[in-house]
Design an enzyme around this catalytic site. Structure first.
Site, short mmCIF file in Angstrom:
data_model
loop_
_atom_site.label_atom_id
_atom_site.label_comp_id
_atom_site.label_asym_id
_atom_site.label_seq_id
_atom_site.Cartn_x
_atom_site.Cartn_y
_atom_site.Cartn_z
N ASP A 16 13.10 -52.09 -13.82
CA ASP A 16 13.73 -51.97 -15.14
C ASP A 16 14.38 -53.30 -15.52
O ASP A 16 14.18 -53.81 -16.63
CB ASP A 16 14.77 -50.85 -15.08
CG ASP A 16 15.49 -50.64 -16.39
OD1 ASP A 16 14.84 -50.24 -17.36
OD2 ASP A 16 16.71 -50.88 -16.44
N ARG A 31 6.96 -54.04 -32.67
CA ARG A 31 8.19 -54.02 -31.84
C ARG A 31 7.89 -53.69 -30.38
O ARG A 31 8.81 -53.66 -29.56
CB ARG A 31 9.15 -52.97 -32.41
CG ARG A 31 9.71 -53.31 -33.79
CD ARG A 31 10.61 -52.19 -34.29
NE ARG A 31 11.70 -51.93 -33.37
CZ ARG A 31 12.39 -50.79 -33.34
NH1 ARG A 31 12.10 -49.79 -34.16
NH2 ARG A 31 13.37 -50.62 -32.47
N LYS A 32 6.63 -53.43 -30.05
CA LYS A 32 6.31 -52.97 -28.69
C LYS A 32 5.81 -54.12 -27.82
O LYS A 32 4.76 -54.70 -28.09
CB LYS A 32 5.27 -51.85 -28.74
CG LYS A 32 5.84 -50.60 -29.41
CD LYS A 32 4.87 -49.45 -29.39
CE LYS A 32 3.88 -49.57 -30.52
NZ LYS A 32 3.09 -48.33 -30.71
#
Ligand SMILES: CC(C)(COP(=O)(O)OP(=O)(O)OC[C@H]1O[C@@H](n2cnc3c(N)ncnc32)[C@H](O)[C@@H]1OP(=O)(O)O)[C@@H](O)C(=O)NCCC(=O)NCCSC(=O)Cc1ccccc1
Length: 165
Positions: free
Chosen positions: A92, A137-138
């Site tokens: 993450d 935006r990805k």
């Protein structure tokens, strides 16, 4: 009867090396992650002398983000090996950070982690990452944690840029 004295865990801890070699490859340049995203990285890489994670980030000549990580006893899951959540937390942070380092202020929207081999504690492992696509935006980032020929985990991380940042 002779009694055998077993040192308590604090004594054993004091005997362990506190300096872990997290140096990078010859062509990597140290990357100052907190300077980019602030102190919010404390959860994973904020304690350089801690017993859970120790980390150092680098970038290579192509600006790809790499990291050396050491996982200590407080990251334990199966005996002697890393907890799956610890591995996911590294992914993450490192893959999200890879997007930031590539110029995209993001949060992680989806993280898919495959645990390929048990990751031993107290060994230095490497995290590599790549921004593989950008669609609006990805931002898709792929990453891998490995040591030598052994891959411990692979991940695909969908990062979403934060409007207005
Ligand atoms: C911001 C957002 C992710 C998206 O909401 P909004 O702004 O309202 O945007 P919207 O929903 O319109 O989506 C835009 C486009 O994206 C797509 N899409 C979105 N999600 C998914 C999905 N899951 N799966 C698939 N696709 C998804 C969606 O379909 C749309 O696609 P389209 O344009 O129609 O083709 C929101 O859900 C959120 O805040 N989640 C919590 C995030 C969070 O807490 N993360 C953990 C903390 S961060 C961390 O720890 C890491 C870190 C490390 C280092 C340094 C810093 C950080």
């Amino acid at each position: 009867m002779r009694r055998i004295r077993v040192p308590n865990s604090n004594v054993l801890k004091a005997c362990e090396p506190t300096e872990i070699d997290l140096s990078g490859a010859a062509d990597w340049v140290p990357f100052d992650a907190p300077a980019l995203v602030g102190d919010s990285l404390r959860f994973v890489s904020g304690d350089s002398r801690g017993d859970r994670f120790r980390a150092r980030y680098y970038r290579d000549a192509d600006k790809h983000l790499h990291a050396r990580f050491w996982l200590g006893p407080e990251a334990e899951g199966p005996p002697g090996h890393a907890h799956g959540g610890a591995v996911a937390a590294i992914m993450d942070e490192a893959l999200g950070l890879a997007a930031w380092a590539a110029g995209y202020p993001i949060v992680v929207g989806n993280l898919n982690v495959s645990f390929r081999n048990m990751l031993p504690l107290k060994k230095v492992v490497t995290v590599e990452s790549r921004v593989v696509s950008v669609e609006g935006r990805k931002i898709m980032v792929h990453g891998r944690i490995f040591r030598g020929d052994t891959t411990f985990a692979e991940a695909q991380c969908l990062c979403i840029t934060i409007p207005g940042k």
